[in-house]
Design a protein around this motif. Structure first.
Motif, mmCIF file in Angstrom:
data_model
loop_
_atom_site.group_PDB
_atom_site.id
_atom_site.type_symbol
_atom_site.label_atom_id
_atom_site.label_comp_id
_atom_site.label_asym_id
_atom_site.label_seq_id
_atom_site.Cartn_x
_atom_site.Cartn_y
_atom_site.Cartn_z
ATOM 1 N N UNK A 212 -24.754 28.785 62.230
ATOM 2 C CA UNK A 212 -25.451 30.079 62.308
ATOM 3 C C UNK A 212 -24.475 31.235 62.143
ATOM 4 N N UNK A 213 -23.296 31.113 62.747
ATOM 5 C CA UNK A 213 -22.290 32.179 62.636
ATOM 6 C C UNK A 213 -21.789 32.302 61.196
ATOM 7 N N UNK A 214 -21.402 31.195 60.602
ATOM 8 C CA UNK A 214 -20.865 31.238 59.236
ATOM 9 C C UNK A 214 -21.907 31.779 58.256
ATOM 10 N N UNK A 215 -23.177 31.445 58.486
ATOM 11 C CA UNK A 215 -24.245 31.875 57.584
ATOM 12 C C UNK A 215 -24.484 33.386 57.635
ATOM 13 N N UNK A 216 -23.951 34.051 58.658
ATOM 14 C CA UNK A 216 -24.069 35.519 58.718
ATOM 15 C C UNK A 216 -23.144 36.182 57.701
ATOM 16 N N UNK A 217 -22.104 35.469 57.285
ATOM 17 C CA UNK A 217 -21.087 36.060 56.414
ATOM 18 C C UNK A 217 -21.238 35.680 54.945
ATOM 19 N N UNK A 218 -21.939 34.580 54.657
ATOM 20 C CA UNK A 218 -22.000 34.115 53.263
ATOM 21 C C UNK A 218 -23.206 33.220 53.072
#
Length: 371
Positions: A212-218
Motif C-alpha cells: 500500500x505504501x509503495x503504491x502511493x509513489x508509483x
C-alpha cells in the motif's frame, strides 16, 4: 568557448530530494575554480517553476542564496540578476548561447529518469551524466533488473507488480510473493530514488502495508527477495573507457539503508575502503563496469551490491546514474579515496560531457548527408 567554461547548473526540482539537490549545487559552486568556470544557476522550485539566474560573479557562501526568486537579484552578487522563465523548454533554449555545458543535479523523478536529459537533448546542450535511455532504465528498478538479467548479472529474485493488478487482486499478489520470494522481502516503488517508499516485510500483515505504501509513489512496484550480505558500493567514471573507485561499505544502524539513514545520518557508518578481499573488490569493479555498459551509461554512476561473505556470492542491487554528489556523499568519497579530489572529479565529468556531445555530433541525421 573562450577562456572560461560556461557551466550551467540545474538544481532543486519538484521532488522529495529538493534539499539534497540544493546542497549538491552549492557544493559544486564552491568547489569549482572561478578562473576556469563561469557559473549560471537554474533553480527549479518545489512547485515546478523555473528561475534562471545570470552568471554568478563571485562565490555564493550560503545554500539559501540559491533559492532564486523571480525578479530579484541573487543576494551574493549584485551582478547576478534573475529572470523568470515560464516554461522548461524556453529556459533551456535561452541557455543555448549562454552556457557550454549543463550539470543537472536534480535527483529522483524528473531529474535522473531521462526527462530532463530529453529536454537537454532537444535544446542541443552538452550535459553531465547519462543519456535519456540509461537514465530512464537506471531510475526504473523493474526495467533495470530486466536489463541486468539480460546481461547475465547475478541478482536476487524479484517480482514486478502493477498497481492496477494490486487493486484488482491483492490476495493473489500476496500469495505469489509468499510462494516465489518468501519472507522477509523488500517492497519498492519502481521509480523513486533514495529509498523513498521502501519497506521490509516480515509477514503477511507487513506485506499488505508495504504494498500500500509503495503504491502511493508509483503505478509499478518491485518486490525483492531478502538479500543476505554486506552492502558494498563502487563508483564508475567515464564514457567508453571506464575507471572505478575503491569499494565502500554501508553499515546501516537500521535494518536497511533507508532515506533517514542516507540523508540524516541516523547512525549509519560508511567504511571507505571496505574491508574485503582484493579478489572481491576486483569482481565488484568488473561487474559494475558490465552494469554501466548494459544500460549504456556515460559520465558517472554508483553501483550497489550485496556480498555474502559466507558463500562468496555477489549480487548486484542497483545502479544510480545521478548519485549524491556533495563532498560527503558516497560517490565523491569513493573517488577521493582512489586519489581523485572533488574539484577534479567535477572537471573530469565536464570534460566527459563535452566529449560525449562531440561524439554524438558525428552522427548524420539524413541519408542525403551520405552523398
Amino acid at each position: 568557448m573562450g577562456n572560461k567554461i560556461r557551466l550551467g547548473i540545474i538544481y532543486g526540482g519538484k521532488s522529495s530530494e529538493h534539499e539534497v539537490s540544493l546542497r549538491t549545487a552549492h557544493s559544486i559552486m564552491k568547489a569549482v575554480d572561478p578562473n576556469k568556470y563561469e557559473l549560471t544557476p537554474v533553480y527549479v522550485t518545489l512547485d515546478g517553476g523555473w528561475v534562471q539566474g545570470s552568471p554568478i560573479a563571485e562565490r555564493i557562501e550560503s545554500v539559501e542564496r540559491l533559492r532564486l526568486q523571480p525578479g530579484e537579484a541573487a543576494a551574493d552578487a549584485a551582478e547576478t540578476g534573475v529572470q523568470k522563465v515560464e516554461t522548461k523548454q524556453s529556459s533551456l533554449l535561452n541557455l543555448g548561447g549562454k552556457v557550454d555545458v549543463i550539470f543537472p543535479v536534480i535527483h529522483g523523478p524528473n531529474g535522473e529518469d531521462g526527462t530532463i536529459q530529453g529536454l537537454l537533448e532537444l535544446a542541443g546542450l552538452p550535459y553531465v551524466g547519462t543519456g535519456v535511455m540509461a537514465s530512464a532504465v537506471g531510475m526504473d528498478k523493474w526495467m533495470m533488473k530486466n536489463v541486468f538479467a539480460q546481461a547475465g548479472l547475478k541478482q536476487v529474485a524479484f517480482i514486478g507488480v502493477l498497481r492496477s493488478r494490486l487493486e484488482r487482486e491483492e490476495e493473489q499478489v500476496v500469495v505469489q510473493i509468499e510462494q516465489e520470494l518468501g519472507y522477509p522481502c523488500f517492497v519498492k516503488p519502481a521509480n523513486m530514488g533514495s529509498s523513498v517508499g521502501i519497506s521490509k516485510a516480515k509477514n503477511r500483515e507487513e506485506l499488505h502495508e508495504a504494498l500500500a505504501l509503495a503504491a502511493k509513489f508509483d503505478r509499478r512496484l518491485v518486490v525483492e527477495a531478502f538479500a543476505k550480505g554486506r552492502e558494498v558500493e563502487i563508483g564508475v567514471l567515464g564514457n567508453d573507457e571506464l575507471i572505478t573507485s575503491v569499494v565502500g561499505e554501508v553499515i546501516p544502524a537500521k535494518e536497511f539503508y533507508d532515506y533517514e539513514a542516507k540523508y540524516k545520518g541516523a547512525g549509519t557508518e560508511l567504511q571507505i575502503p571496505a574491508q574485503i578481499p582484493d579478489s572481491v573488490s576486483e569482481r565488484i569493479a568488473e561487474t559494475a563496469k558490465q552494469a554501466f555498459v548494459a544500460i549504456d551509461g556515460s559520465g558517472l554512476s554508483r553501483v550497489d551490491f550485496f556480498w555474502d561473505e559466507e558463500s562468496d556470492e555477489l549480487y548486484i542491487n542497483e545502479i544510480n546514474t545521478m548519485p549524491g554528489f556533495t563532498p560527503f556523499s558516497m560517490y565523491p568519497m569513493l573517488f577521493q579515496a582512489a586519489g581523485i579530489e572533488y574539484s577534479e572529479l567535477i572537471d573530469r565529468l565536464v570534460t566527459l560531457a563535452l566529449e560525449r556531445h562531440r561524439e554524438k555530433e558525428k552522427n548524420i541525421v539524413a541519408a542525403e548527408e551520405l552523398e
